[in-house]
Design a protein around this motif. Sequence first.
Motif, PDB file in Angstrom:
ATOM      1  N   GLN A 203       0.820  -1.208   0.000  1.00 36.71           N
ATOM      2  CA  GLN A 203       0.000   0.000   0.000  1.00 36.71           C
ATOM      3  C   GLN A 203       0.851   1.253   0.000  1.00 36.71           C
ATOM      4  O   GLN A 203       0.535   2.214  -0.684  1.00 36.71           O
ATOM      5  N   ILE A 204       1.934   1.261   0.808  1.00 36.83           N
ATOM      6  CA  ILE A 204       2.826   2.408   0.812  1.00 36.83           C
ATOM      7  C   ILE A 204       4.196   1.982   0.297  1.00 36.83           C
ATOM      8  O   ILE A 204       4.533   0.795   0.276  1.00 36.83           O
ATOM      9  N   SER A 205       4.986   2.967  -0.136  1.00 40.57           N
ATOM     10  CA  SER A 205       6.381   2.712  -0.478  1.00 40.57           C
ATOM     11  C   SER A 205       7.154   2.666   0.833  1.00 40.57           C
ATOM     12  O   SER A 205       7.407   3.701   1.454  1.00 40.57           O
ATOM     13  N   ASN A 206       7.505   1.471   1.258  1.00 46.20           N
ATOM     14  CA  ASN A 206       8.099   1.314   2.587  1.00 46.20           C
ATOM     15  C   ASN A 206       9.393   2.105   2.780  1.00 46.20           C
ATOM     16  O   ASN A 206       9.594   2.699   3.839  1.00 46.20           O
ATOM     17  N   PRO A 207      10.314   2.150   1.769  1.00 51.57           N
ATOM     18  CA  PRO A 207      11.577   2.867   2.001  1.00 51.57           C
ATOM     19  C   PRO A 207      11.441   4.388   1.934  1.00 51.57           C
ATOM     20  O   PRO A 207      12.329   5.104   2.405  1.00 51.57           O
ATOM     21  N   ALA A 208      10.361   4.896   1.333  1.00 52.00           N
ATOM     22  CA  ALA A 208      10.250   6.343   1.116  1.00 52.00           C
ATOM     23  C   ALA A 208      10.144   7.091   2.443  1.00 52.00           C
ATOM     24  O   ALA A 208       9.538   6.605   3.403  1.00 52.00           O
ATOM     25  N   GLU A 209      10.722   8.288   2.471  1.00 47.67           N
ATOM     26  CA  GLU A 209      10.643   9.123   3.667  1.00 47.67           C
ATOM     27  C   GLU A 209       9.193   9.536   3.916  1.00 47.67           C
ATOM     28  O   GLU A 209       8.471   9.894   2.989  1.00 47.67           O
ATOM     29  N   GLN A 210       8.786   9.480   5.159  1.00 47.75           N
ATOM     30  CA  GLN A 210       7.466   9.967   5.562  1.00 47.75           C
ATOM     31  C   GLN A 210       7.648  11.366   6.137  1.00 47.75           C
ATOM     32  O   GLN A 210       8.372  11.558   7.115  1.00 47.75           O
ATOM     33  N   ILE A 211       6.989  12.344   5.528  1.00 49.72           N
ATOM     34  CA  ILE A 211       7.198  13.748   5.891  1.00 49.72           C
ATOM     35  C   ILE A 211       6.127  14.165   6.887  1.00 49.72           C
ATOM     36  O   ILE A 211       4.925  14.130   6.579  1.00 49.72           O
ATOM     37  N   ALA A 212       6.548  14.536   8.088  1.00 51.06           N
ATOM     38  CA  ALA A 212       5.629  14.938   9.155  1.00 51.06           C
ATOM     39  C   ALA A 212       5.535  16.458   9.218  1.00 51.06           C
ATOM     40  O   ALA A 212       6.557  17.152   9.258  1.00 51.06           O
ATOM     41  N   GLU A 213       4.308  16.958   9.225  1.00 55.06           N
ATOM     42  CA  GLU A 213       4.044  18.396   9.358  1.00 55.06           C
ATOM     43  C   GLU A 213       3.289  18.633  10.669  1.00 55.06           C
ATOM     44  O   GLU A 213       2.140  18.216  10.801  1.00 55.06           O
ATOM     45  N   PRO A 214       3.942  19.267  11.660  1.00 54.36           N
ATOM     46  CA  PRO A 214       3.250  19.526  12.927  1.00 54.36           C
ATOM     47  C   PRO A 214       2.032  20.426  12.724  1.00 54.36           C
ATOM     48  O   PRO A 214       2.059  21.366  11.933  1.00 54.36           O
TER      49      PRO A 214
ATOM     50  N   ARG B  22       2.751   6.456  -2.011  1.00 52.35           N
ATOM     51  CA  ARG B  22       2.046   5.220  -2.343  1.00 52.35           C
ATOM     52  C   ARG B  22       2.994   4.192  -2.927  1.00 52.35           C
ATOM     53  O   ARG B  22       4.011   4.513  -3.526  1.00 52.35           O
ATOM     54  N   ALA B  23       2.647   2.914  -2.749  1.00 52.56           N
ATOM     55  CA  ALA B  23       3.412   1.842  -3.377  1.00 52.56           C
ATOM     56  C   ALA B  23       3.236   1.918  -4.890  1.00 52.56           C
ATOM     57  O   ALA B  23       2.117   2.145  -5.376  1.00 52.56           O
ATOM     58  N   PRO B  24       4.293   1.729  -5.672  1.00 51.14           N
ATOM     59  CA  PRO B  24       4.181   1.787  -7.139  1.00 51.14           C
ATOM     60  C   PRO B  24       3.173   0.791  -7.693  1.00 51.14           C
ATOM     61  O   PRO B  24       2.516   1.048  -8.700  1.00 51.14           O
ATOM     62  N   GLU B  25       3.046  -0.373  -7.022  1.00 50.56           N
ATOM     63  CA  GLU B  25       2.133  -1.411  -7.524  1.00 50.56           C
ATOM     64  C   GLU B  25       0.687  -1.177  -7.118  1.00 50.56           C
ATOM     65  O   GLU B  25      -0.200  -1.928  -7.523  1.00 50.56           O
ATOM     66  N   LEU B  26       0.419  -0.136  -6.303  1.00 48.95           N
ATOM     67  CA  LEU B  26      -0.949   0.140  -5.877  1.00 48.95           C
ATOM     68  C   LEU B  26      -1.645   0.957  -6.960  1.00 48.95           C
ATOM     69  O   LEU B  26      -1.515   2.179  -7.037  1.00 48.95           O
ATOM     70  N   THR B  27      -2.416   0.283  -7.801  1.00 46.98           N
ATOM     71  CA  THR B  27      -3.058   0.954  -8.931  1.00 46.98           C
ATOM     72  C   THR B  27      -4.455   1.494  -8.561  1.00 46.98           C
ATOM     73  O   THR B  27      -4.966   2.377  -9.235  1.00 46.98           O
ATOM     74  N   LYS B  28      -5.042   0.963  -7.503  1.00 40.73           N
ATOM     75  CA  LYS B  28      -6.375   1.391  -7.084  1.00 40.73           C
ATOM     76  C   LYS B  28      -6.348   1.720  -5.594  1.00 40.73           C
ATOM     77  O   LYS B  28      -5.829   0.942  -4.786  1.00 40.73           O
ATOM     78  N   LEU B  29      -6.919   2.862  -5.230  1.00 38.93           N
ATOM     79  CA  LEU B  29      -6.920   3.265  -3.830  1.00 38.93           C
ATOM     80  C   LEU B  29      -7.770   2.302  -2.999  1.00 38.93           C
ATOM     81  O   LEU B  29      -8.861   1.915  -3.422  1.00 38.93           O
ATOM     82  N   PRO B  30      -7.283   1.921  -1.824  1.00 41.24           N
ATOM     83  CA  PRO B  30      -8.088   1.074  -0.939  1.00 41.24           C
ATOM     84  C   PRO B  30      -9.224   1.865  -0.324  1.00 41.24           C
ATOM     85  O   PRO B  30      -9.153   3.088  -0.191  1.00 41.24           O
ATOM     86  N   ALA B  31     -10.288   1.167   0.061  1.00 40.93           N
ATOM     87  CA  ALA B  31     -11.412   1.838   0.718  1.00 40.93           C
ATOM     88  C   ALA B  31     -11.008   2.362   2.085  1.00 40.93           C
ATOM     89  O   ALA B  31     -11.510   3.386   2.551  1.00 40.93           O
TER      90      ALA B  31
END
Length: 225
Positions: free
Chosen positions: A189-200, A211-220
């Motif tokens: 579902q997500i790109s595990n190695p990618a940096e997660q950017i936190a905004e306070p 998003r994961a490159p292989e995720l072609t359709k958004l999950p509910a």
Amino acid sequence: HLTVELVTETGTIAPSHDFLAGLHFVLDPGWHVYWINAGDAGLPPRVDWQLPSGITAGELQFPIPHRLPLGPLMDFGYQHDVAFPIQLTAAPSLKPGPIHLDAKIDWLVCREVCIPGKAHLGLNLTVAPGGTVSAQPTGVLGQALTLIPKPLPPQMQFTAMGGKSDFVVTLTTGNRETKAEFYPLDQEQISNPAEQIAEPLPNGVRLSIQRAPELTKLPAQLHGV
């Protein structure tokens, strides 16, 4: 590259009561075992019980994991040491006397390479009508319980919006938060190695997660910790 022990909070249990057991892993430096979602590679530990009549076991509980880079990949798991609590239940019909808990454990331990391992562990306990369990477990199991993810309190809110390349998740806690990480319970579902950017935010935090490159359709729904 590790040792594993089957532990309980008490050596004496009572019929009609729950009690806590667990797997305690101690790892060599640089090696890790896995969370329930291992990330880009790996498998979580697994336990196969052989229990006496009158004892039933719940699911393995997984403490909060850590992000563990492995070359271009990202694993989710634990280094150094970790305990996985398991709740067991003693039936009212359980007779006083000695009993034996038997467990076959499988795991995958990784550094630059992954090595499968297994162990056959046992533990002797005593059933006694007056057996007691402490209200607040201590030691490795007590510490592990404080790290088990809990459902979001009713006064907090979590929302997720999906875009073409990312998820934007917002956690409202009532306080300004400067750090946050999201661990998905579902794979790919997500790109595990990618940096997660936190905004306070004044009342929480907002995370941008690729998003994961292989995720072609958004999950509910987006499930995670």
